[in-house]
Write a protein that holds these residues in place. Structure first.
Motif, PDB file in Angstrom:
ATOM      1  N   PHE A 169       0.716  -1.272  -0.034  1.00 53.34           N
ATOM      2  CA  PHE A 169      -0.038  -0.156   0.129  1.00 53.34           C
ATOM      3  C   PHE A 169       0.766   1.264  -0.025  1.00 53.34           C
ATOM      4  N   ASN A 170       2.384   0.999   0.238  1.00 55.17           N
ATOM      5  CA  ASN A 170       2.967   2.033   0.077  1.00 55.17           C
ATOM      6  C   ASN A 170       2.542   3.058   1.307  1.00 55.17           C
ATOM      7  N   THR A 226       1.487  17.165  15.080  1.00 57.69           N
ATOM      8  CA  THR A 226       0.186  16.360  15.012  1.00 57.69           C
ATOM      9  C   THR A 226       0.158  15.082  14.365  1.00 57.69           C
ATOM     10  N   VAL A 227       0.695  15.161  13.223  1.00 57.91           N
ATOM     11  CA  VAL A 227       0.899  13.735  12.609  1.00 57.91           C
ATOM     12  C   VAL A 227       1.588  12.931  13.294  1.00 57.91           C
ATOM     13  N   GLU A 273       0.939  11.883  16.345  1.00 56.78           N
ATOM     14  CA  GLU A 273      -0.074  11.326  17.101  1.00 56.78           C
ATOM     15  C   GLU A 273      -0.339  10.000  16.649  1.00 56.78           C
ATOM     16  N   SER A 274      -0.293   9.723  15.387  1.00 57.50           N
ATOM     17  CA  SER A 274      -0.314   8.419  14.857  1.00 57.50           C
ATOM     18  C   SER A 274       0.807   7.537  14.747  1.00 57.50           C
ATOM     19  N   PHE A 282       5.211   8.182  -5.177  1.00 55.57           N
ATOM     20  CA  PHE A 282       5.692   9.348  -4.075  1.00 55.57           C
ATOM     21  C   PHE A 282       6.842   9.998  -4.762  1.00 55.57           C
ATOM     22  N   TYR A 290      -5.599   5.716  -1.317  1.00 51.10           N
ATOM     23  CA  TYR A 290      -4.400   4.966  -1.494  1.00 51.10           C
ATOM     24  C   TYR A 290      -4.896   3.736  -1.717  1.00 51.10           C
ATOM     25  N   PRO A 338      -4.840  12.275  12.385  1.00 50.59           N
ATOM     26  CA  PRO A 338      -3.531  13.302  12.373  1.00 50.59           C
ATOM     27  C   PRO A 338      -2.795  13.201  11.169  1.00 50.59           C
ATOM     28  N   THR A 339      -2.966  12.349  10.301  1.00 50.88           N
ATOM     29  CA  THR A 339      -2.164  12.383   9.258  1.00 50.88           C
ATOM     30  C   THR A 339      -2.879  13.554   8.329  1.00 50.88           C
ATOM     31  N   THR A 365      -3.942  16.391   9.032  1.00 49.37           N
ATOM     32  CA  THR A 365      -3.457  17.747   9.242  1.00 49.37           C
ATOM     33  C   THR A 365      -2.356  18.144   8.371  1.00 49.37           C
TER      34      THR A 365
END
Lengths: 311, 311
Positions: free
Chosen positions: A91-92, A170-171, A173-174, B87, B132, B169-170, B172
């Motif tokens: 899924f990259n 923020t990112v 947080e995952s 990407f 994705y 989160p992602t 954001t």
């Protein structure tokens, strides 16, 4: 004991399984402590492979000294490791942006949830990462400011060279570490070495730290390794040196050595013209703790990080 | 039409990736249409190229309102397209996960930072994106719930659905989220196809954009009114997961209505051809999203349905 944390069926004659090695104390212990050592979230970061091996090996030499449960997860992203890929190759997707997941969600969410569920209940978790293939790092603990107060006591025991506390984006947080910290499992990220490689001395250094922590938690009654107190740093005490042009970078200073303000730490070259594009100069004095390894650089690529200030 | 330089990404040996905007009209910067950020979004590239062609014709016909400017950025990742990579760059990073960017950080952050500074000058950002997952979907406008999302304006595209997604989160770090937090209006348009060129889908997407521009008074163009969009919350979609892995043989398509219990797909054993699972609809409703590659993993999302919505 090899245990399956999560498995799913693949289309053609195979299952994907995430395993952990649960090492139990020889004798029955009331409410034993539990530490989880996790690695391989990014499939191109292999430093944790040696650490997992060495922790298990040392315990096997003196199993009678183990007074708690050690869970070792060498490969959270088996596909990534198999294909030398940071992301899940199908899924990259960066697995470390999928936590905490969901037990009744889609495939990616279930994998993340399965991993988190299996770690819950640990007294401490160490999430072992390496750098990427582009830069080399000294062994360091990365803490987010949000959880630093709770984690610093453990971070000081890791035998790492430095502890770097920085603001949480923020990112992030995952990530696994953030999710586990929110769920009550103190979790530290250890970063070291470089991608696609194993630096055995660095690995031994951190394994000493892991046994030091286990002694502190009463989980190991064997010899306590001699360890160092890491240098402390925060965002304000780190100088980032980035390339301002594309070219070929040649380092002129050794990694993990001190540099002075104004010192040339590398050169950016133009192989086509046979010309030096520019000298790369450190603006501050300090420890060269991050160093560019991959020579081809674009504008903005990280060339070095210097730990400045008193440490 | 004017072609303007937006950002020059410099490489050591490749030609610079000079991201360009195609500007129509003049004056107030109203609408910016942003093409694919992933190098496998061929359909989105096709749509944007056809939109440039159409707007060029329309501008010659004098349909662009006085003092209104539209910009189309056909692609922000042609390095990816030319190597058939989703990407960006050697670090394999998703451009749409690095907004708002900056002018001092990593190469990808400088790219997104440079683009964001230009895009945010426009009141409306319309981005062609994709999932994705290996799937197709019903055409729709999607927006992240930030508190600034404007569903009423999203309706003006006249597509069948508007979907509002609670941010994780992602999210954001996406362009959509960051444009909204700059108090601009941002819409993501999802079309049926991604890796194939589909003329019907392209016409539909171009009509949707022209309809929006007309209704906002940016162009004067007679076109069909389209749909009065059905507004959905992402969490209201019913997910249907594959219980087994294997060859995926769907019997329903995106946009079709299915009844509870109706067969939606078969999953076949890849070695002996036997039926491993018949996927049945878990609710009455419209098929909104459908897996569209021949193999499927266990727990992968096979379909997403609009619960109890009839044709």
């Amino acid at each position: 004991m090899k245990e399956t944390v999560f498995e799913y069926e693949l289309p053609v004659g195979e299952k994907l399984r995430i395993y952990r090695n649960r090492i139990m104390p020889c004798s029955e212990i009331n409410s034993p402590g539990r530490i989880s050592i996790v690695s391989g979230t990014h499939g191109d970061e292999l430093e944790g492979q040696y650490i997992c091996y060495e922790v298990a090996r040392r315990i096997a030499l003196e199993p009678e000294n183990l007074m708690g449960i050690v869970d070792i997860y060498p490969a959270l992203n088996p596909f990534g490791i198999d294909m030398a890929s940071k992301n899940n190759p199908l899924f990259n997707l960066d697995m470390n942006r999928t936590f905490p997941g969901s037990a009744d969600g889609n495939l990616i969410e279930r994998v993340a949830s399965g991993v988190v569920e299996s770690i819950l209940g640990s007294d401490l978790c160490l999430d072992i990462h390496a750098s990427d293939i582009f830069v080399r790092e000294i062994p360091q603990v990365r803490l987010s400011e949000e959880f630093a107060a709770n984690l610093i006591q453990f971070a000081k025991l890791t035998n790492a060279d430095m502890i770097w506390t920085n603001a949480t984006a923020t990112v992030h947080e995952s990530t696994l570490a953030h999710s586990l910290n929110v769920l009550g499992v103190p979790t530290m990220v250890i970063e070291m070495g470089q991608g696609h490689q194993i630096n055995k001395p660095y690995g031994d250094q951190i394994v000493d730290g892991i046994f030091n922590i286990m002694c502190e938690l009463g989980m190991w009654v064997g010899t306590r390794p001699r360890t160092q107190l890491p240098a402390m740093s925060s965002d304000g005490s780190v100088e980032f040196i980035r390339s301002e042009k594309a070219g070929i970078f040649i380092p002129l200073k050794e990694h993990n050595h001190f540099v002075k303000a104004g010192e040339v730490i590398g050169e950016l070259l133009d192989p086509f013209a046979g010309e030096k594009i520019m000298d790369i100069v450190s603006a501050s004095s300090g420890l060269l703790f991050t160093q560019r390894i991959y020579p081809v650089v674009s504008e903005g690529d990280l060339l070095a990080r210097i730990l400045t200030g008193a440490f | 039409m004017q072609i303007v330089d937006l950002y020059d990404f410099k490489s050591t040996y490749r030609e610079d990736m000079a991201v360009k905007g195609y500007v129509f009209g003049s004056g107030e910067k109203t609408a910016c249409i942003i093409g694919p950020s992933r190098g496998n979004e061929y359909q989105q590239l096709y749509i944007c190229s056809q939109l440039v062609k159409k707007l060029t014709e329309l501008e010659k016909g004098g349909v662009i309102a006085t003092d209104k400017q539209i910009m189309v950025i056909p692609s922000v990742n042609f390095y990816g397209f030319n190597l058939a990579k989703d990407f960006f760059g050697v670090k394999n990073l998703d451009i749409n996960a690095y907004f708002p960017g900056n002018n001092y950080g990593e190469p990808i952050s400088r790219l997104t930072g440079g683009l964001f500074e230009k895009i945010k000058e426009y009141t409306y950002a319309i981005q062609f994106t994709s999932f994705y997952e290996r799937a197709e979907c019903v055409p729709h406008v999607r927006m992240t719930e930030t508190g600034y999302q404007n569903v009423s304006l999203a309706n003006l595209f006249g597509l069948p659905y508007v979907v509002v997604k609670k941010p994780v989160p992602t999210d954001t770090a996406t362009l959509n989220y960051n444009m909204q937090t700059e108090e601009n209006c941002a819409f993501n348009i999802y079309t049926k196809a991604k890796e194939q060129l589909d003329d019907a889908c392209t016409k539909n997407a171009i009509s949707a954009v022209l309809r929006f521009l007309t209704r906002m008074g940016i162009i004067k163009y007679e076109c069909h009114s389209g749909y009065i969009s059905h507004v959905l919350k992402e969490e209201d979609l019913t997910d249907v997961y594959a219980g087994r892995a294997g060859l995926f043989k769907p019997v329903v398509k995106c946009g079709e209505y299915v009844r509870y219990g109706e067969k939606m797909a078969e999953i076949l054993d890849t070695f002996d051809g036997s039926v491993r699972e018949e996927i049945a609809a878990s609710t009455d409703g419209i098929v909104f999203f459908a897996h569209n590659t021949p193999l499927i993993n266990q727990y992968e999302t096979a379909f997403r349905m609009v619960h109890r919505l009839h044709e």
